[in-house]
Design a protein around this motif. Structure first.
Motif, PDB file in Angstrom:
ATOM      1  N   GLY A   1       0.819  -1.207   0.000  1.00 23.25           N
ATOM      2  CA  GLY A   1       0.000   0.000   0.000  1.00 23.25           C
ATOM      3  C   GLY A   1       0.850   1.253   0.000  1.00 23.25           C
ATOM      4  O   GLY A   1       1.989   1.265   0.489  1.00 23.25           O
ATOM      5  N   GLU A   2       0.296   2.314  -0.592  1.00 25.51           N
ATOM      6  CA  GLU A   2       0.898   3.654  -0.509  1.00 25.51           C
ATOM      7  C   GLU A   2      -0.017   4.465   0.404  1.00 25.51           C
ATOM      8  O   GLU A   2      -1.160   4.746   0.065  1.00 25.51           O
ATOM      9  N   PHE A   3       0.475   4.821   1.590  1.00 25.99           N
ATOM     10  CA  PHE A   3      -0.342   5.509   2.594  1.00 25.99           C
ATOM     11  C   PHE A   3       0.002   6.996   2.596  1.00 25.99           C
ATOM     12  O   PHE A   3       1.144   7.371   2.897  1.00 25.99           O
ATOM     13  N   LEU A   4      -0.984   7.821   2.248  1.00 22.80           N
ATOM     14  CA  LEU A   4      -0.786   9.272   2.203  1.00 22.80           C
ATOM     15  C   LEU A   4      -1.614   9.923   3.307  1.00 22.80           C
ATOM     16  O   LEU A   4      -2.843   9.818   3.317  1.00 22.80           O
ATOM     17  N   PHE A   5      -0.939  10.567   4.252  1.00 29.14           N
ATOM     18  CA  PHE A   5      -1.614  11.214   5.378  1.00 29.14           C
ATOM     19  C   PHE A   5      -1.673  12.719   5.107  1.00 29.14           C
ATOM     20  O   PHE A   5      -0.627  13.389   5.090  1.00 29.14           O
ATOM     21  N   VAL A   6      -2.883  13.218   4.854  1.00 25.53           N
ATOM     22  CA  VAL A   6      -3.078  14.619   4.463  1.00 25.53           C
ATOM     23  C   VAL A   6      -3.683  15.349   5.667  1.00 25.53           C
ATOM     24  O   VAL A   6      -4.818  15.077   6.063  1.00 25.53           O
ATOM     25  N   VAL A   7      -2.912  16.266   6.257  1.00 23.95           N
ATOM     26  CA  VAL A   7      -3.268  16.840   7.562  1.00 23.95           C
ATOM     27  C   VAL A   7      -3.508  18.347   7.444  1.00 23.95           C
ATOM     28  O   VAL A   7      -2.656  19.086   6.927  1.00 23.95           O
ATOM     29  N   ASP A   8      -4.658  18.782   7.964  1.00 21.74           N
ATOM     30  CA  ASP A   8      -5.016  20.203   8.017  1.00 21.74           C
ATOM     31  C   ASP A   8      -4.067  20.917   8.987  1.00 21.74           C
ATOM     32  O   ASP A   8      -3.961  20.547  10.155  1.00 21.74           O
ATOM     33  N   ARG A   9      -3.371  21.952   8.480  1.00 21.80           N
ATOM     34  CA  ARG A   9      -2.497  22.756   9.336  1.00 21.80           C
ATOM     35  C   ARG A   9      -2.938  24.222   9.335  1.00 21.80           C
ATOM     36  O   ARG A   9      -2.141  25.132   9.533  1.00 21.80           O
TER      37      ARG A   9
ATOM     38  N   ASP B   1     -16.271  16.692  -6.416  1.00 19.78           N
ATOM     39  CA  ASP B   1     -16.208  16.348  -7.844  1.00 19.78           C
ATOM     40  C   ASP B   1     -14.810  15.880  -8.228  1.00 19.78           C
ATOM     41  O   ASP B   1     -14.647  14.925  -8.997  1.00 19.78           O
ATOM     42  N   LEU B   2     -13.770  16.538  -7.676  1.00 20.75           N
ATOM     43  CA  LEU B   2     -12.385  16.139  -7.962  1.00 20.75           C
ATOM     44  C   LEU B   2     -12.110  14.736  -7.421  1.00 20.75           C
ATOM     45  O   LEU B   2     -11.506  13.895  -8.098  1.00 20.75           O
ATOM     46  N   VAL B   3     -12.568  14.463  -6.201  1.00 21.39           N
ATOM     47  CA  VAL B   3     -12.359  13.138  -5.593  1.00 21.39           C
ATOM     48  C   VAL B   3     -13.054  12.069  -6.413  1.00 21.39           C
ATOM     49  O   VAL B   3     -12.497  11.000  -6.682  1.00 21.39           O
ATOM     50  N   LYS B   4     -14.284  12.363  -6.847  1.00 19.32           N
ATOM     51  CA  LYS B   4     -15.036  11.371  -7.628  1.00 19.32           C
ATOM     52  C   LYS B   4     -14.342  11.056  -8.953  1.00 19.32           C
ATOM     53  O   LYS B   4     -14.260   9.905  -9.376  1.00 19.32           O
ATOM     54  N   THR B   5     -13.800  12.089  -9.594  1.00 22.55           N
ATOM     55  CA  THR B   5     -13.091  11.900 -10.867  1.00 22.55           C
ATOM     56  C   THR B   5     -11.910  10.943 -10.703  1.00 22.55           C
ATOM     57  O   THR B   5     -11.577  10.184 -11.614  1.00 22.55           O
ATOM     58  N   ASN B   6     -11.264  10.976  -9.537  1.00 20.74           N
ATOM     59  CA  ASN B   6     -10.076  10.154  -9.291  1.00 20.74           C
ATOM     60  C   ASN B   6     -10.355   8.943  -8.409  1.00 20.74           C
ATOM     61  O   ASN B   6      -9.423   8.312  -7.906  1.00 20.74           O
ATOM     62  N   ALA B   7     -11.652   8.621  -8.224  1.00 22.76           N
ATOM     63  CA  ALA B   7     -12.033   7.564  -7.280  1.00 22.76           C
ATOM     64  C   ALA B   7     -11.472   6.201  -7.661  1.00 22.76           C
ATOM     65  O   ALA B   7     -11.250   5.359  -6.786  1.00 22.76           O
ATOM     66  N   GLY B   8     -11.226   5.960  -8.937  1.00 23.99           N
ATOM     67  CA  GLY B   8     -10.749   4.646  -9.365  1.00 23.99           C
ATOM     68  C   GLY B   8      -9.328   4.346  -8.934  1.00 23.99           C
ATOM     69  O   GLY B   8      -8.910   3.188  -8.925  1.00 23.99           O
ATOM     70  N   SER B   9      -8.576   5.380  -8.537  1.00 24.75           N
ATOM     71  CA  SER B   9      -7.143   5.167  -8.265  1.00 24.75           C
ATOM     72  C   SER B   9      -6.813   5.055  -6.781  1.00 24.75           C
ATOM     73  O   SER B   9      -5.664   4.840  -6.421  1.00 24.75           O
ATOM     74  N   HIS B  10      -7.810   5.252  -5.878  1.00 27.16           N
ATOM     75  CA  HIS B  10      -7.469   5.260  -4.452  1.00 27.16           C
ATOM     76  C   HIS B  10      -8.709   5.045  -3.593  1.00 27.16           C
ATOM     77  O   HIS B  10      -9.837   5.115  -4.066  1.00 27.16           O
ATOM     78  N   ARG B  11      -8.464   4.783  -2.302  1.00 30.37           N
ATOM     79  CA  ARG B  11      -9.525   4.834  -1.292  1.00 30.37           C
ATOM     80  C   ARG B  11      -9.214   5.992  -0.350  1.00 30.37           C
ATOM     81  O   ARG B  11      -8.041   6.274  -0.095  1.00 30.37           O
ATOM     82  N   CYS B  12     -10.249   6.650   0.173  1.00 25.06           N
ATOM     83  CA  CYS B  12     -10.043   7.785   1.061  1.00 25.06           C
ATOM     84  C   CYS B  12     -10.745   7.559   2.395  1.00 25.06           C
ATOM     85  O   CYS B  12     -11.940   7.250   2.429  1.00 25.06           O
ATOM     86  N   PHE B  13      -9.988   7.710   3.488  1.00 27.09           N
ATOM     87  CA  PHE B  13     -10.524   7.623   4.842  1.00 27.09           C
ATOM     88  C   PHE B  13     -10.449   9.021   5.436  1.00 27.09           C
ATOM     89  O   PHE B  13      -9.361   9.603   5.502  1.00 27.09           O
ATOM     90  N   SER B  14     -11.602   9.577   5.817  1.00 26.56           N
ATOM     91  CA  SER B  14     -11.637  10.981   6.226  1.00 26.56           C
ATOM     92  C   SER B  14     -12.010  11.115   7.694  1.00 26.56           C
ATOM     93  O   SER B  14     -12.750  10.293   8.243  1.00 26.56           O
TER      94      SER B  14
ATOM     95  N   ARG C   1      -3.248   2.804  -3.415  1.00 21.31           N
ATOM     96  CA  ARG C   1      -3.160   4.119  -2.754  1.00 21.31           C
ATOM     97  C   ARG C   1      -4.276   4.271  -1.724  1.00 21.31           C
ATOM     98  O   ARG C   1      -5.442   4.075  -2.029  1.00 21.31           O
ATOM     99  N   GLN C   2      -3.881   4.633  -0.488  1.00 14.64           N
ATOM    100  CA  GLN C   2      -4.832   4.840   0.613  1.00 14.64           C
ATOM    101  C   GLN C   2      -4.606   6.242   1.160  1.00 14.64           C
ATOM    102  O   GLN C   2      -3.524   6.552   1.649  1.00 14.64           O
TER     103      GLN C   2
END
Length: 781
Positions: free
Chosen positions: A282-290, A407-420, A389-390
C-alpha cells in the motif's frame, strides 16, 4: 477569504430567535428530526431575519411550515429562482413570507429567511428532515444535531458574491440568545441497550417489556452552544434488516412516491481466515489540516488538547503501525501545502525516523483551509505498481468549495480509497462523509471527549484489510413486480460496516409476498455470497421516511451527474426538480417557499435585516494571514473565528498549562510530560522490536538494572525488551488495544522471525517483573 461579507453586528441589537424545540423519531437505522424555531420581532420596524444553520450532509429536508399568530402556512417545494422571486414579491406587497434554501457551496448548509414580521409579532417555523444514522466503531448509531456553523473558508478567487452564498454571524458560545429542548422516541426491531450523549440526558424510559421502544430527553436548560450528539445502542445491531414502506395514497402509481420503496441494511460477513490476514502493501498518504483553526482545543473545558497536538499523536501511532514493505508520505495543507518527501518513500527505520522528527515540529501555521490544490497535486502523482493508494484526510472541515472538492475526488475515485476524519465541533458532514463515499472509504467524526486515535486505527484496519471487489446485487421478486434501484451500485464493503440500499417496487404479485436480494463479491480471491429475504407487505405508518431517503439518494446522484456534465446534459436538472417537488425533498435546484396572505399593505421605507447568530465555540482574534483578507471584505466588526490561544504540548488526560504566544512563534523547547503509552510507542523500531534502553525502563516504572537483571541468559536483549513491551501493553493498556493492536502484531511477527528460544521463559519472567499474569497465547506467540 472567510465568507463573512456584509455581516450585521449583534452588539446591542435584539435577536428575534428565542428558542428551538426538537423532536426525534428513530426507526432502527434512520431518523426523522422535527425542529420548531420560535421568533419574535422586538424591533420598532417590520423585520426580515436570516438564520443560517447546518444539517447532516446526508439529511433530506422534507417539510417546512410557519405559524404567525394562530395561522399556519405549509411551504411547498419550487424551483429555486421561482421561489426566490415569489418571496421578494410577497415582501414588497406587505405579505409575510418564509424561504428555506440549500447553500450553493455546500449541501449541509441551509439559509432560512423569515420575512416581514410586524413589530411585536411572534412566529414559529417548523422544519422536518430525515437522515441515516452512521454506525460507530463500538456499534453505536450516531445522530448529530449540529449547533455550530464554523466560518467556512472560501479560497481566494472564488466567487463568493453569488446569491446562494450563506453569510454567517457568530457569537461567543455563552452568548447564544436562544435555548434548545430535545426529546427522542426510539423504535427498533432489536432491543435498545442504552442511549448516550455528550450533553446531560434525562433517564431512558422504556415503553414496552421487550425494550424495543423508548423515549429520552435532553436535560432542561441546555444552551445550543455545541453539537448535540445522541448515540444509540441496540442488541444484535449488525443483523441485516429490510423495511418496505407503502406508497403515498395521493401519489400516482408508477411514480416514486406512488410505489412501495424497500430499504435494505446489509452487513456482509467476512470469513475469519481472511480477517486474520493483513496486507503488507500500500501507498499511505496522510493529508493533515495545518490551518489556524487546528490550534483550537478538541473540546470545551479545561485540560483539552489542541487539534494539531492530537493529530501529531495520531501520526505517531500510524507511522509505528505501518507494515514493512509499504510506501508513505505526509502532506500538510492550509493556504499552501507542504510534503514531508517529494514523493512517497519506502517505509524503513530511516524514513520513519525522519518523518517522526518532522511530525514533532508540525504546527497549525499554514493560514486558511484550501484542500483542492493538495488533492490535485496528489492525483497528479502516478500510482505505484502493486501498492494500492490509501488516502487519510484530517481536517476540521471548514471549506467553502465542498462541491468542487467532491467532484475532484469522484473523478479520481478509481485510483485510491479515502478515509476521512472530521475533527472538533462543526466539521462539515458533507465534506467529510462525501470524500469517503466518493473514494470508497470510510468517514469518522471526532467530537466532544472523543479521542482521535481509536477511530483512526479502526480506519487503518479497514485500509489494511483486503478490498472487496466485483460486487454485484441481484433482486429476486415475484412475477408482476419490477425493481428500480434508487441507490448507486455498492462500491466498497468493509467488515462490520453497513451498506444501505433503496429500491422502488413497481406492480403487484397475485400470490407470493416474499422477495430477496443476493449480494456477491470477491474477497482475497475468494467468492462470497450474502442473501437477505424481505416481505413485500408494506409496513404501516412509517411517515414516508424511506421514500424520502430513497429520493434524496437519487437526487444526490443526479446532482453530481449534472455538475460533471457542467449543465450540458439535457433533462438532468429538470429531473432533479421534478423529483424534489414530487417527494417534498430539498435539492440544490429547489427551495421551500411559504407565503402568508394576510392583510398586509405594500411596504414603505426600509425593511430591516438581521442575521441570527450561530454559536462560535472560541472567540478571539483571527490569525494574521486571515485578518488582512477579511479587512478587505467587510468594514463590519468581526463576529466569527476560532480562538487561537496557543497551548504548551501536553498529553491527553493531563491538565494543560495555558501559555499565550504569537501565531508564528516556534515550538516550545521544554520537554513535555508524555503519556506512557505514547512514550512506549515512540520507542518502537520500524521492524516492530524494542531495544533495552533507559526510555523503556522509564515507561515500565523500573530502573535499567531492574529491567535487564531478570532476562533469561540465552535470550537476545532486543527479544527480551520486545516481550516486556508486549506484556506491559496486555497487562496495563487493554482498554486502548484498538490503538496499539497493529504495532503489537508487528512485534509478534518480529519475535517469530528471530526464531527465538525460551520465549515462554521470557513471558514468565516479564510477568514476574511487572506484576502481571499475561499468557503466552494471549500475546499471539
Amino acid at each position: 477569504m472567510v465568507n463573512c461579507c456584509g455581516l450585521v453586528t449583534v452588539k446591542n441589537e435584539p435577536v428575534p430567535l428565542k428558542s428551538i424545540a426538537v423532536e426525534v423519531s428513530v426507526q432502527g437505522h434512520v431518523a426523522t428530526v422535527s425542529s420548531t424555531l420560535q421568533y419574535e420581532n422586538q424591533e420598532q420596524s417590520p423585520l426580515e431575519a436570516i438564520f443560517v444553520f447546518p444539517l447532516p450532509g446526508e439529511a433530506a429536508v422534507c417539510r417546512f411550515s410557519a405559524k404567525i399568530g394562530q395561522t399556519e402556512v405549509v411551504a411547498e417545494v419550487q424551483e429555486k429562482q421561482k421561489a426566490q422571486e415569489q418571496y421578494d414579491d410577497a415582501l414588497s406587497s406587505g405579505q409575510q413570507a418564509f424561504l428555506l434554501e440549500e447553500s450553493d457551496e455546500s449541501p449541509d448548509v441551509f439559509k432560512l429567511s423569515v420575512g416581514s414580521l410586524p413589530p411585536g409579532e411572534k412566529a414559529s417555523v417548523s422544519l422536518d428532515y430525515v437522515t441515516e444514522l452512521a454506525v460507530q466503531a463500538d456499534d453505536g448509531l450516531r445522530l448529530c444535531l449540529p449547533a455550530v456553523l464554523n466560518p467556512r473558508y472560501q479560497p481566494q478567487g472564488s466567487d463568493s458574491g453569488s446569491g446562494g452564498s450563506a453569510q454567517v454571524s457568530s457569537v461567543p458560545a455563552g452568548s447564544v440568545p436562544y435555548s434548545l429542548s430535545l426529546s427522542a422516541h426510539v423504535s427498533s426491531p432489536h432491543p435498545i441497550s442504552r442511549v448516550e450523549s455528550n450533553c446531560p440526558l434525562d433517564p431512558l424510559n422504556y415503553l414496552n417489556t421487550e425494550k424495543t421502544q423508548a423515549t429520552v430527553s435532553l436535560a432542561a436548560g441546555h444552551q445550543f452552544d455545541r453539537d448535540v450528539e445522541l448515540l444509540l445502542y441496540y442488541q444484535d445491531t449488525h443483523q441485516p434488516t429490510a423495511i418496505v414502506e407503502a406508497a403515498q395514497a395521493s401519489a400516482k402509481p408508477g411514480s416514486l412516491m406512488g410505489d412501495p420503496v424497500v430499504m435494505l441494511s446489509l452487513y456482509p460477513e467476512f470469513p475469519k481466515d481472511v480477517m486474520s490476514s493483513m496486507t503488507s502493501h500500500g501507498e499511505f498518504l496522510f493529508v493533515v489540516d495545518r490551518s489556524g483553526s487546528m490550534e483550537c482545543p478538541m473540546h470545551l473545558g479545561s485540560g483539552s488538547q489542541d487539534r494539531i497536538g492530537s493529530a501529531r499523536d495520531t501520526l505517531l501511532l500510524l507511522l509505528k503501525s505501518l507494515p514493512m514493505g509499504c510506501y508513505f508520505n505526509i502532506i500538510g495543507f492550509g493556504s499552501s501545502y507542504e510534503s514531508f518527501f517529494s514523493k512517497s518513500v519506502e517505509y524503513s527505520q530511516k524514513t520513519m525516523d525522519e518523518a517522526l522528527q518532522k511530525v514533532k515540529e508540525m504546527r497549525a501555521d499554514l493560514g486558511g483551509t484550501e484542500i483542492l490544490q493538495p488533492l490535485k497535486h496528489i492525483y497528479s502523482q502516478p500510482c505505484l505498481p502493486d501498492q494500492p493508494r490509501q488516502l487519510f484526510l484530517f481536517t476540521d472541515g471548514e471549506v467553502g468549495n465542498t462541491k468542487e472538492v467532491l467532484d475532484l475526488v469522484k473523478t479520481n475515485a478509481g485510483s485510491h480509497r479515502c478515509f476521512s476524519f472530521g475533527i472538533g465541533e462543526g466539521a462539515s458532514t458533507a465534506l467529510i462523509s462525501g470524500v469517503a463515499k466518493q473514494a470508497r472509504g470510510h468517514a469518522q467524526f471526532i467530537t466532544g471527549q472523543d479521542r482521535m486515535q481509536p477511530k483512526v486505527m479502526q480506519s487503518l484496519r479497514f485500509a489494511l484489510q483486503p478490498a472487496v471487489v466485483d460486487i454485484s446485487v441481484k433482486w429476486n421478486v415475484p412475477k408482476g413486480v419490477s425493481v428500480t434501484p434508487l441507490s448507486p451500485p455498492i462500491r466498497v464493503v468493509f467488515q462490520g460496516q453497513r451498506a444501505l440500499l433503496y429500491a422502488q417496487l413497481t406492480g403487484e404479485s397475485s400470490g407470493d409476498t416474499e422477495g430477496s436480494v443476493i449480494v456477491k463479491y470477491s474477497l482475497a480471491k475468494q467468492p462470497v455470497e450474502n442473501q437477505l429475504s424481505f416481505s413485500l407487505k408494506p409496513a404501516e405508518d412509517t411517515g414516508m421516511t424511506v421514500h424520502r431517503l430513497g429520493a434524496r439518494t437519487l437526487i444526490q446522484s443526479l446532482e453530481v451527474e449534472e455538475r460533471e456534465q457542467d449543465g450540458e446534459k439535457e433533462g438532468v436538472k429538470e429531473k432533479v426538480i421534478e423529483l424534489s417537488v414530487q417527494s417534498g425533498v430539498s435539492s440544490a435546484f429547489t427551495a421551500f417557499i411559504a407565503v402568508h396572505k394576510g392583510d398586509g399593505e405594500a411596504l414603505h421605507g426600509q425593511l430591516l435585516r438581521r442575521q441570527v447568530p450561530t454559536p462560535m465555540l472560541y472567540h478571539s482574534p483571527m490569525p494574521k494571514m486571515m485578518l488582512c483578507d477579511m479587512a478587505q471584505c467587510s468594514p463590519m466588526p468581526m463576529m466569527m473565528g476560532c480562538s487561537l490561544q496557543m497551548k504548551m504540548r501536553s498529553p491527553v488526560k493531563l491538565k494543560l498549562s495555558k501559555k499565550s504566544k504569537d501565531f508564528d512563534s516556534p515550538a516550545p523547547t521544554s520537554k513535555p510530560v508524555r503519556d506512557p503509552l505514547l512514550q512506549l510507542i515512540s520507542l518502537q523500531k520500524a521492524s516492530g522490536s524494542w531495544v533495552l534502553e533507559a526510555g523503556l525502563a522509564e515507561v515500565l516504572a523500573k530502573t535499567e538494572e531492574e529491567v535487564s537483571k531478570p532476562k533469561p541468559a540465552q535470550v537476545d536483549q532486543e527479544v527480551w525488551a520486545t516481550v516486556l513491551a508486549l506484556v506491559w501493553l496486555y497487562g496495563f493498556k487493554m482498554e486502548a488495544q484498538e490503538e496499539w493492536q497493529f504495532l503489537a502484531m508487528k512485534a509478534v511477527s518480529w519475535i517469530q522471525d528471530q526464531k527465538a528460544t525460551s520465549v515462554s521463559e521470557c513471558v514468565q519472567a516479564g510477568n514476574n517483573l511487572l506484576g502481571c499474569q499475561v499468557q503466552k497465547d494471549t500475546l499471539g506467540l
